[in-house]
Design a protein around this motif. Structure first.
Motif, PDB file in Angstrom:
ATOM      1  N   GLN A  34     -10.452  -4.492  -5.169  1.00  0.00           N
ATOM      2  CA  GLN A  34      -9.792  -5.395  -6.112  1.00  0.00           C
ATOM      3  C   GLN A  34      -8.528  -6.380  -5.327  1.00  0.00           C
ATOM      4  N   ALA A  35      -8.000  -5.565  -4.432  1.00  0.00           N
ATOM      5  CA  ALA A  35      -6.850  -6.236  -3.740  1.00  0.00           C
ATOM      6  C   ALA A  35      -7.394  -7.219  -2.820  1.00  0.00           C
ATOM      7  N   ARG A  36      -8.547  -7.074  -2.129  1.00  0.00           N
ATOM      8  CA  ARG A  36      -9.079  -8.095  -1.365  1.00  0.00           C
ATOM      9  C   ARG A  36      -8.235  -8.391  -0.121  1.00  0.00           C
ATOM     10  N   PRO A  37      -7.584  -7.675   0.640  1.00  0.00           N
ATOM     11  CA  PRO A  37      -7.116  -7.964   1.856  1.00  0.00           C
ATOM     12  C   PRO A  37      -7.882  -8.475   2.866  1.00  0.00           C
ATOM     13  N   PHE A  76       0.783  -1.179  -0.017  1.00  0.00           N
ATOM     14  CA  PHE A  76       0.058   0.149  -0.137  1.00  0.00           C
ATOM     15  C   PHE A  76       0.957   1.239   0.014  1.00  0.00           C
ATOM     16  N   LEU A  77       2.019   1.177   0.652  1.00  0.00           N
ATOM     17  CA  LEU A  77       2.859   2.627   0.787  1.00  0.00           C
ATOM     18  C   LEU A  77       3.428   2.456  -0.844  1.00  0.00           C
ATOM     19  N   LEU A  78       3.706   1.530  -1.471  1.00  0.00           N
ATOM     20  CA  LEU A  78       4.336   1.832  -2.649  1.00  0.00           C
ATOM     21  C   LEU A  78       3.182   2.069  -3.621  1.00  0.00           C
ATOM     22  N   PHE A  79       1.920   1.620  -3.628  1.00  0.00           N
ATOM     23  CA  PHE A  79       0.707   2.156  -4.324  1.00  0.00           C
ATOM     24  C   PHE A  79       0.684   3.883  -4.035  1.00  0.00           C
ATOM     25  N   CYS A  80       0.675   4.318  -2.896  1.00  0.00           N
ATOM     26  CA  CYS A  80       0.502   5.689  -2.441  1.00  0.00           C
ATOM     27  C   CYS A  80       1.915   6.463  -3.179  1.00  0.00           C
ATOM     28  N   GLY A 132       1.898  -4.083  -6.058  1.00  0.00           N
ATOM     29  CA  GLY A 132       1.598  -5.381  -5.290  1.00  0.00           C
ATOM     30  C   GLY A 132       0.017  -5.555  -5.759  1.00  0.00           C
ATOM     31  N   ILE A 133      -0.579  -6.030  -4.707  1.00  0.00           N
ATOM     32  CA  ILE A 133      -2.106  -6.186  -4.843  1.00  0.00           C
ATOM     33  C   ILE A 133      -3.001  -5.156  -5.227  1.00  0.00           C
ATOM     34  N   PHE A 134      -2.361  -4.044  -5.125  1.00  0.00           N
ATOM     35  CA  PHE A 134      -3.235  -2.812  -5.271  1.00  0.00           C
ATOM     36  C   PHE A 134      -3.409  -2.276  -6.428  1.00  0.00           C
ATOM     37  N   LYS A 135      -4.654  -2.090  -6.994  1.00  0.00           N
ATOM     38  CA  LYS A 135      -4.668  -1.465  -8.543  1.00  0.00           C
ATOM     39  C   LYS A 135      -6.032  -0.820  -8.680  1.00  0.00           C
ATOM     40  N   ARG A 167      -8.766   5.186  16.653  1.00  0.00           N
ATOM     41  CA  ARG A 167      -9.673   4.286  16.856  1.00  0.00           C
ATOM     42  C   ARG A 167     -11.015   4.902  17.003  1.00  0.00           C
ATOM     43  N   THR A 168     -11.160   6.247  17.475  1.00  0.00           N
ATOM     44  CA  THR A 168     -12.404   6.726  18.001  1.00  0.00           C
ATOM     45  C   THR A 168     -12.706   8.132  17.386  1.00  0.00           C
ATOM     46  N   ASP A 169     -11.593   8.713  16.856  1.00  0.00           N
ATOM     47  CA  ASP A 169     -11.741  10.304  16.569  1.00  0.00           C
ATOM     48  C   ASP A 169     -12.124  10.648  15.217  1.00  0.00           C
ATOM     49  N   LEU A 170     -12.455   9.715  14.418  1.00  0.00           N
ATOM     50  CA  LEU A 170     -13.116  10.167  13.177  1.00  0.00           C
ATOM     51  C   LEU A 170     -14.610   9.661  13.223  1.00  0.00           C
ATOM     52  N   PRO A 171     -15.345  10.501  12.618  1.00  0.00           N
ATOM     53  CA  PRO A 171     -16.860  10.371  12.808  1.00  0.00           C
ATOM     54  C   PRO A 171     -17.388   9.266  12.334  1.00  0.00           C
ATOM     55  N   ARG A 172     -17.056   8.382  11.306  1.00  0.00           N
ATOM     56  CA  ARG A 172     -17.410   7.176  11.021  1.00  0.00           C
ATOM     57  C   ARG A 172     -16.321   6.405  10.095  1.00  0.00           C
ATOM     58  N   TYR A 173     -16.173   5.156  10.396  1.00  0.00           N
ATOM     59  CA  TYR A 173     -15.343   4.222   9.568  1.00  0.00           C
ATOM     60  C   TYR A 173     -15.893   3.192   8.631  1.00  0.00           C
ATOM     61  N   ARG A 174     -15.196   2.736   7.676  1.00  0.00           N
ATOM     62  CA  ARG A 174     -15.774   1.742   6.999  1.00  0.00           C
ATOM     63  C   ARG A 174     -14.813   0.431   7.080  1.00  0.00           C
ATOM     64  N   ILE A 175     -15.282  -0.778   7.216  1.00  0.00           N
ATOM     65  CA  ILE A 175     -14.802  -2.039   7.272  1.00  0.00           C
ATOM     66  C   ILE A 175     -14.843  -2.761   6.046  1.00  0.00           C
ATOM     67  N   TYR A 176     -13.817  -3.061   5.598  1.00  0.00           N
ATOM     68  CA  TYR A 176     -14.109  -4.164   4.299  1.00  0.00           C
ATOM     69  C   TYR A 176     -13.046  -5.343   4.641  1.00  0.00           C
ATOM     70  N   ARG A 177     -13.746  -6.370   4.397  1.00  0.00           N
ATOM     71  CA  ARG A 177     -13.243  -7.835   4.573  1.00  0.00           C
ATOM     72  C   ARG A 177     -13.253  -8.566   3.368  1.00  0.00           C
ATOM     73  N   ASN A 178     -11.955  -9.217   3.042  1.00  0.00           N
ATOM     74  CA  ASN A 178     -11.815  -9.949   1.754  1.00  0.00           C
ATOM     75  C   ASN A 178     -12.274  -9.081   0.419  1.00  0.00           C
ATOM     76  N   GLY A 179     -12.181  -8.025   0.644  1.00  0.00           N
ATOM     77  CA  GLY A 179     -12.482  -7.004  -0.735  1.00  0.00           C
ATOM     78  C   GLY A 179     -14.035  -6.721  -0.749  1.00  0.00           C
ATOM     79  N   SER A 180     -14.946  -6.972  -0.025  1.00  0.00           N
ATOM     80  CA  SER A 180     -16.242  -6.617   0.123  1.00  0.00           C
ATOM     81  C   SER A 180     -16.438  -5.599   1.363  1.00  0.00           C
ATOM     82  N   PHE A 181     -17.365  -4.658   1.114  1.00  0.00           N
ATOM     83  CA  PHE A 181     -17.822  -3.719   2.174  1.00  0.00           C
ATOM     84  C   PHE A 181     -18.495  -4.648   3.253  1.00  0.00           C
ATOM     85  N   SER A 182     -18.057  -4.380   4.730  1.00  0.00           N
ATOM     86  CA  SER A 182     -18.648  -5.434   5.492  1.00  0.00           C
ATOM     87  C   SER A 182     -19.689  -4.384   6.256  1.00  0.00           C
TER      88      SER A 182
END
Length: 257
Positions: free
Chosen positions: A229-232, A42-46, A147-150, A74-89
């Motif tokens: 697409q990367a599906r971490p 991900f660092l390389l992707f950025c 790497g896996i990111f595209k 962990r607490t100081d953004l209003p909302r977070y999104r969690i993705y599991r295996n490439g899908s929004f969870s």
């Protein structure tokens, strides 16, 4: 309120909406959190795609307190999104229940940082006026793989009065760590956007297409698109439009402003 006061209200879940227009002149960032096993890719992707992914800070594995703010990511953004295996969870208000010791967090520049400069230049921000989350769109603009990111770039859209387009380009140009000037002007179909009233993220804004020109900035939601697409195994991001407000002022704002 100053950034710390605002973050405390967010931490107490008294504020859960968009951070656009809050703590003007202070740097806001997108957030991406990944297990360490994916961090180098991900660092390389950025680094290969600095326009949509300008790095503000990379935190050590397991760290939850960034250098950019007296905050807990962990607490100081209003909302977070969690993705599991490439899908929004799921979308959550804190990360206390899912935090892992191997998580590496990236803070990425956000165009909300230069919105005060646009306002100072006489440029209206319709998403603020209409109390909307800024509209964001998937595009056909390709990114460099790492790497896996595209994938393709995501852009945020702000409609600007025709006679102020050059002003908007000039104002945002200097904010390189917050995406800089737009990647595209007008003609949304040229970058694969078919309907400005149907954004992929955020909310549609109403404007007169004869009087105003849509401008498209590279957007820090791009990693969320790449994650599909990367599906971490797990990837956590800010919810679109819901940023970390840091304690640092952008140097493009003058001391007296």
């Amino acid at each position: 309120m100053n950034p710390l006061e605002t973050r405390m209200k967010i931490r107490r879940q008294e504020m859960t909406g968009t951070t656009s227009g809050l703590c003007e002149q202070y740097i806001q960032t997108n957030m991406v959190t990944l297990p360490k096993a994916y961090a180098f890719d991900f660092l390389l992707f950025c680094m290969r795609n600095p326009k949509p992914c300008p790095i503000v800070e990379v935190m050590e594995a397991g760290m939850s307190r960034p250098a950019a703010a007296d905050a807990d990511i962990r607490t100081d953004l209003p909302r977070y999104r969690i993705y599991r295996n490439g899908s929004f969870s799921e979308e959550v208000l804190h990360l206390n229940d899912v935090w892992q010791d191997d998580f590496v967090t990236f803070l990425i520049g956000c165009s909300f940082t230069f919105e005060k400069a646009l306002l100072d230049g006489g440029i209206p921000l319709l998403h603020q006026e209409q109390n909307k989350v800024v509209p964001m769109f998937d595009t056909n603009i390709p990114l460099q793989e790492a790497g896996i990111f595209k994938g393709n770039m995501v852009v945020s859209m702000r409609a600007v009065p025709n006679h102020l387009v050059d002003q908007a380009l000039a104002v945002s140009h200097d904010f390189e760590s917050s995406h800089g000037e737009p990647v595209h002007t007008g003609a949304p179909e040229e970058i694969g956007i078919t309907d400005l009233q149907k954004p992929d993220y955020g909310e549609a804004v109403t404007f007169d297409t004869d009087e105003m020109t849509p401008l498209f900035w590279a957007c820090g939601v791009t990693p969320q698109n790449a994650a599909l697409q990367a599906r971490p195994s797990i990837m956590i991001t800010h919810a679109p439009g819901h940023m970390l407000i840091t304690d640092k002022k952008d140097p493009n704002y003058s001391i007296d402003s």
